[in-house]
Structure formats: structure tokens, C-alpha cells
Design an enzyme around this catalytic site. Structure first.
Site, PDB file in Angstrom:
ATOM      1  N   ASP A 136      18.882  12.708  25.452  1.00 29.41           N
ATOM      2  CA  ASP A 136      19.134  11.600  26.372  1.00 29.41           C
ATOM      3  C   ASP A 136      18.193  10.448  26.050  1.00 29.41           C
ATOM      4  OD1 ASP A 136      20.393  10.667  29.029  1.00 29.41           O
ATOM      5  OD2 ASP A 136      18.250  10.269  29.305  1.00 29.41           O
TER       6      ASP A 136
ATOM      7  N   TYR B  14      14.296   2.442  26.418  1.00 33.57           N
ATOM      8  CA  TYR B  14      13.131   3.315  26.245  1.00 33.57           C
ATOM      9  C   TYR B  14      12.278   2.950  25.033  1.00 33.57           C
ATOM     10  CZ  TYR B  14      15.602   6.414  29.528  1.00 33.57           C
ATOM     11  OH  TYR B  14      16.261   6.947  30.601  1.00 33.57           O
TER      12      TYR B  14
ATOM     13  N   LYS C 289      22.184   4.285  26.761  1.00 33.54           N
ATOM     14  CA  LYS C 289      22.532   3.535  27.978  1.00 33.54           C
ATOM     15  C   LYS C 289      22.355   2.032  27.765  1.00 33.54           C
ATOM     16  CE  LYS C 289      20.313   7.371  30.409  1.00 33.54           C
ATOM     17  NZ  LYS C 289      19.036   7.650  29.759  1.00 33.54           N
TER      18      LYS C 289
ATOM     19  N   HIS D 286      23.257   1.797  32.623  1.00 32.53           N
ATOM     20  CA  HIS D 286      21.981   2.359  33.080  1.00 32.53           C
ATOM     21  C   HIS D 286      21.744   2.148  34.587  1.00 32.53           C
ATOM     22  CE1 HIS D 286      17.879   3.496  31.139  1.00 32.53           C
ATOM     23  NE2 HIS D 286      17.952   4.004  32.357  1.00 32.53           N
TER      24      HIS D 286
HETATM   25  N1  NAI Z   1      18.971   6.986  34.180  1.00 29.08           N
HETATM   26  C1  NAI Z   1      17.770   6.692  34.625  1.00 29.08           C
HETATM   27  O1  NAI Z   1      17.551   5.664  35.284  1.00 29.08           O
HETATM   28  C2  NAI Z   1      16.634   7.607  34.348  1.00 29.08           C
HETATM   29  C3  NAI Z   1      16.761   8.559  33.370  1.00 29.08           C
HETATM   30  N2  NAI Z   1      15.712   9.395  33.074  1.00 29.08           N
HETATM   31  C4  NAI Z   1      15.929  10.399  32.007  1.00 29.08           C
HETATM   32  O2  NAI Z   1      15.552  11.671  32.526  1.00 29.08           O
HETATM   33  C5  NAI Z   1      14.502  12.209  31.728  1.00 29.08           C
HETATM   34  C6  NAI Z   1      13.593  13.103  32.545  1.00 29.08           C
HETATM   35  O3  NAI Z   1      13.083  12.465  33.679  1.00 29.08           O
HETATM   36  P1  NAI Z   1      11.558  12.084  33.862  1.00 29.08           P
HETATM   37  O4  NAI Z   1      11.520  11.079  34.959  1.00 29.08           O
HETATM   38  O5  NAI Z   1      11.005  11.711  32.558  1.00 29.08           O
HETATM   39  O6  NAI Z   1      10.838  13.309  34.431  1.00 29.08           O
HETATM   40  P2  NAI Z   1      10.845  14.927  34.437  1.00 29.08           P
HETATM   41  O7  NAI Z   1      11.136  15.334  35.820  1.00 29.08           O
HETATM   42  O8  NAI Z   1      11.635  15.453  33.321  1.00 29.08           O
HETATM   43  O9  NAI Z   1       9.309  15.208  34.262  1.00 29.08           O
HETATM   44  C7  NAI Z   1       8.604  15.012  33.110  1.00 29.08           C
HETATM   45  C8  NAI Z   1       7.260  15.700  33.263  1.00 29.08           C
HETATM   46  O10 NAI Z   1       7.472  17.099  33.440  1.00 29.08           O
HETATM   47  C9  NAI Z   1       6.683  17.812  32.527  1.00 29.08           C
HETATM   48  N3  NAI Z   1       7.403  19.065  32.208  1.00 29.08           N
HETATM   49  C10 NAI Z   1       8.560  19.228  31.521  1.00 29.08           C
HETATM   50  N4  NAI Z   1       8.908  20.518  31.452  1.00 29.08           N
HETATM   51  C11 NAI Z   1       7.942  21.214  32.132  1.00 29.08           C
HETATM   52  C12 NAI Z   1       7.730  22.584  32.401  1.00 29.08           C
HETATM   53  N5  NAI Z   1       8.569  23.526  31.971  1.00 29.08           N
HETATM   54  N6  NAI Z   1       6.627  22.932  33.116  1.00 29.08           N
HETATM   55  C13 NAI Z   1       5.767  21.995  33.555  1.00 29.08           C
HETATM   56  N7  NAI Z   1       5.908  20.663  33.325  1.00 29.08           N
HETATM   57  C14 NAI Z   1       6.986  20.282  32.615  1.00 29.08           C
HETATM   58  C15 NAI Z   1       6.495  16.895  31.366  1.00 29.08           C
HETATM   59  O11 NAI Z   1       5.330  17.186  30.653  1.00 29.08           O
HETATM   60  C16 NAI Z   1       6.422  15.527  32.026  1.00 29.08           C
HETATM   61  O12 NAI Z   1       5.106  15.236  32.458  1.00 29.08           O
HETATM   62  C17 NAI Z   1      13.841  10.967  31.133  1.00 29.08           C
HETATM   63  O13 NAI Z   1      13.021  11.257  30.040  1.00 29.08           O
HETATM   64  C18 NAI Z   1      15.056  10.144  30.795  1.00 29.08           C
HETATM   65  O14 NAI Z   1      15.653  10.618  29.606  1.00 29.08           O
HETATM   66  C19 NAI Z   1      14.543   9.317  33.788  1.00 29.08           C
HETATM   67  C20 NAI Z   1      14.359   8.381  34.767  1.00 29.08           C
HETATM   68  C21 NAI Z   1      15.398   7.441  35.129  1.00 29.08           C
HETATM   69  O1  LIG Z   2      15.720   5.574  32.652  1.00 23.07           O
HETATM   70  C1  LIG Z   2      14.699   5.128  33.087  1.00 23.07           C
HETATM   71  O2  LIG Z   2      13.505   5.572  32.794  1.00 23.07           O
HETATM   72  C2  LIG Z   2      12.593   4.662  33.332  1.00 23.07           C
HETATM   73  C3  LIG Z   2      11.297   5.233  33.443  1.00 23.07           C
HETATM   74  O3  LIG Z   2      10.708   5.191  32.153  1.00 23.07           O
HETATM   75  C4  LIG Z   2      13.297   4.074  34.515  1.00 23.07           C
HETATM   76  O4  LIG Z   2      12.897   2.813  34.802  1.00 23.07           O
HETATM   77  C5  LIG Z   2      14.635   3.996  33.994  1.00 23.07           C
HETATM   78  O5  LIG Z   2      15.620   3.936  34.918  1.00 23.07           O
END
Ligand code: NAI
Ligand SMILES: O=C1O[C@H](CO)[C@@H](O)[C@@H]1O
Length: 325
Positions: free
Chosen positions: A53, A58, A87, A118
Site C-alpha cells: 500500500d 508518501y 492513491k 486519497h
Molecule cells: N488512506 C489514508 O489516509 C491512510 C493510509 N494509511 C496506510 O495504512 C498504513 C498503516 O497505518 P499507520 O497509520 O502507518 O499505522 P499502523 O497502525 O500500521 O501502525 C504502525 C506502527 O505499528 C508498529 N507495528 C507494526 N506491526 C506491529 C506488531 N506486530 N507489533 C507491534 N508493533 C507493530 C510499527 O512499528 C509502527 O510504529 C500506512 O503505512 C499507510 O500505508 C495510513 C494512514 C492514513
Molecule cells: O495516508 C496517509 O498517511 C498519512 C500519514 O503519513 C496521512 O496524512 C495520510 O492520509
């Protein structure tokens, strides 16, 4: 009893394309670009992940591109075995094709499997040498507020995405949205020619979004959870209800949090650069319906949104729980 791994589960989108249930998140906020993303992608693919993803915003697409090139050259995986999502960021609300071209170029691939809008938001485009491809990712006005394009129409982004899809553009296999609440989906579907295949939103046991689940189910839209661990800091891994399930199943908290989605037909994309966590998230925990109901109840009664984007405050539901502004 033997259970498949989360990496072996696939869901079928409303156009027949198969999407893996578990993927690797690769979010970052430029200019803090992340070379470790390359190693994370390689570790994840080697651990069986087939969904990556990413997003134009990013700034990690070039690093993913380097990883893919090496994985293809090493014969670890073929392009057609992967599912790549990118996105279109609100700076490109009216420039979808340009955004897609830039993403494909950075990724070094000829197509993406899923192109998402997005956010249902439009930004002004402002030059910034430290931004993404010279454009400020989060433009702000002199008072620090998000620089929204007031004349912009977020539905124009979907019109452009669906027009590429309807032309059978070979650069996209499926199309969808992200951060769309029920109200916006209902409104979009009044005029849309294509029903989004996916809606990627924040979703986890502290934000279970039961109303949105119902709307998506009614329209055959697959939900995709972001921040499944509770974003940076992974606070959800410490949640007592999650810890109880860790003990009950002798599982890791990451596996419980991922399996909560996979068992409900929801795709999820945890971010990790740690090979141990990347591997832990693969184990499918056989959560019962009772376990899932309890987690969903928790996410209705004790809501915490871990992502707080000020630019999204005009979108229904995105301001609640966030005090600033
Ligand atoms: N469409 C959107 O607006 C958004 C999309 N995303 C997508 O979703 C993905 C994931 O969401 P994030 O907000 O990055 O947070 P997340 O909820 O995936 O958390 C990431 C954190 O969890 C930790 N982690 C991962 N696996 C673990 C495990 N098994 N045990 C303990 N800690 C663990 C990582 O080290 C990191 O610090 C993003 O990288 C991105 O690709 C994220 C935010 C917004
Ligand atoms: O997808 C996303 O990831 C960021 C955080 O890095 C957030 O702003 C965005 O929606």
C-alpha cells in the site's frame, strides 16, 4: 486445527479482481523520506506479503520501486503476483492522470492494481522544493491553516478516476476511495458510473465504524483498514481487550489486531520496518464471532481516532475527538 496465514487470504472485489487481505503499509511524510522502506518491502514480500500500500503523497514510491526491481531480478516474485495500491492526493484532485503517471514512474511498474482517491478534499497546488515532486504535500496559508481549494470539487477526482477505468486504461485494474464516510459515499453513488471497489479508512477495535461497514456491505465495497495498530506507537497492542485475546490464543498482539480484520472480510495494511513484526502479523488467530463482537463493541463505546488531519475537518466525522482549530 491448521489455519491459513493472513497472507494466504484473498477477497474478491466488485469487478472480480482478487485482493490480498494483508498488505504492507508504507506511509511517510516527506521530506522525511524513508530508505528503510526498501528493506521493509523486501522483508514483507519474502515473508509472503503480496499487497503493497503506497501513495503519491508518501514519497516512498521510489524506494518501493528499488525493492521491486531487486525482487523481480532475484526471481523472488513476479509483477503479476503482487497487488500494488497507490492513491491520488488532494493536490492532484483535478490531475488524476498526472498523479498516476508520476506514481508508475517512481514505482517502475506499468500498472497498479488499485488506484484510490486519497481524500474527499481539494488542496491548492503550491511549489515546494521539499515537497513531493516539487509540490507541497500539505499546503498551508500564512496562519498555518490548510490551504484548501475552495472552488475544487472532490467529486471531480472520482469522475477522472472512473473515466480512466471506463476507458479500460491498462494502467489500473480496480479503483476506489479512501477516507469516505457513509454520507459522502451515498452522495457519490448518486452520480457515479462506477461503484468504488474499496474504501480505505481508519478502522480498528477503538474505531469500529459499524455504520460505514453496513453502507459498504450494501454496495459491495471492500473496507480496508489503515492504522490497524493505532498508528505510530502501536497503542492498540496494549489495549486490555486485545491483551486478553493474546493470552486466550497464545498469540502476538499484532496477529490478533490483523486477524480481527481478516476474519471480517476487511483488508488491512500495517506499517512496519521490523522483520519480527512483519512476520508476526502474518499469523491468523482463529477469533470467534464472540471475540469479534466484543472488539467491535469496544470500538463503538470507546472511540479513539489515531489519525488527526486538520485538513479533513470539513468532512463529516473527522473533527470529533480532536480539540485543536
Ligand atoms: N488512506 C489514508 O489516509 C491512510 C493510509 N494509511 C496506510 O495504512 C498504513 C498503516 O497505518 P499507520 O497509520 O502507518 O499505522 P499502523 O497502525 O500500521 O501502525 C504502525 C506502527 O505499528 C508498529 N507495528 C507494526 N506491526 C506491529 C506488531 N506486530 N507489533 C507491534 N508493533 C507493530 C510499527 O512499528 C509502527 O510504529 C500506512 O503505512 C499507510 O500505508 C495510513 C494512514 C492514513
Ligand atoms: O495516508 C496517509 O498517511 C498519512 C500519514 O503519513 C496521512 O496524512 C495520510 O492520509
Amino acid at each position: 486445527m491448521l489455519h491459513p496465514r493472513n497472507t494466504e487470504v484473498f477477497f474478491t472485489l466488485n469487478n472480480g479482481v482478487r485482493m490480498p487481505a494483508l498488505g504492507l503499509g508504507t506511509a511517510a511524510e516527506p521530506p522525511k523520506t524513508l530508505p528503510p522502506t526498501k528493506q521493509a518491502v523486501k522483508a514483507a514480500v519474502k515473508a509472503g506479503y503480496r499487497l503493497i500500500d503506497t501513495a503519491w503523497a508518501y514519497g516512498t514510491e521510489p524506494y518501493i520501486g528499488e525493492a521491486l526491481k531487486e525482487l523481480f531480478e532475484e526471481g523472488v516474485v513476479k509483477r503479476e503476483d503482487l497487488f500494488i495500491t497507490t492513491k491520488v492526493w488532494p493536490t492532484h484532485w483535478d490531475l488524476v492522470e498526472k498523479s498516476l503517471e508520476e506514481s508508475l514512474k517512481s514505482l517502475g511498474v506499468e500498472y497498479v492494481d488499485l488506484l484510490l482517491q486519497h481524500w474527499p478534499v481539494c488542496f491548492e497546488r503550491v511549489s515546494d522544493p521539499n515537497g513531493v515532486n516539487g509540490i507541497a504535500r500539505n499546503p498551508t496559508s500564512s496562519d498555518g491553516k490548510p490551504l484548501l481549494n475552495k472552488k475544487g470539487d472532490h467529486k471531480e477526482t472520482w469522475r477522472q478516476i472512473e473515466s480512466l477505468y471506463l476507458k479500460k486504461d491498462p494502467r489500473i485494474r480496480a479503483v476506489g476511495v479512501s477516507n469516505f464516510p457513509s454520507e459522502y459515499l451515498d452522495d457519490l453513488l448518486k452520480t457515479a458510473k462506477v461503484v468504488p471497489a474499496v474504501n480505505q479508512v481508519e478502522l480498528h477495535p477503538q474505531f469500529s465504524q459499524l455504520k460505514l461497514r453496513e453502507t459498504c456491505k450494501n454496495h459491495h465495497i471492500i473496507l480496508e483498514s489503515y492504522s490497524p495498530m493505532g498508528a505510530n506507537g502501536a497503542a492498540l497492542t496494549e489495549l486490555s481487550i486485545v491483551q486478553e485475546l493474546v493470552k486466550k490464543y497464545d498469540a502476538s498482539p499484532g496477529a490478533v489486531l490483523i486477524s480481527y480484520h481478516v476474519r471480517q472480510g476487511v483488508v488491512t495494511v500495517p506499517l512496519s520496518q521490523n522483520p519480527k513484526n512483519i512476520a508476526a502479523n502474518v499469523e491468523l488467530v482463529p477469533l470467534t464471532q464472540q471475540d469479534i463482537d466484543a472488539l467491535n463493541k469496544n470500538g463503538e463505546e470507546h472511540i479513539v481516532r489515531y489519525r488527526d488531519e486538520q485538513f479533513a475537518y470539513p468532512v463529516p466525522g473527522f473533527r470529533e475527538g480532536h480539540e485543536r482549530a
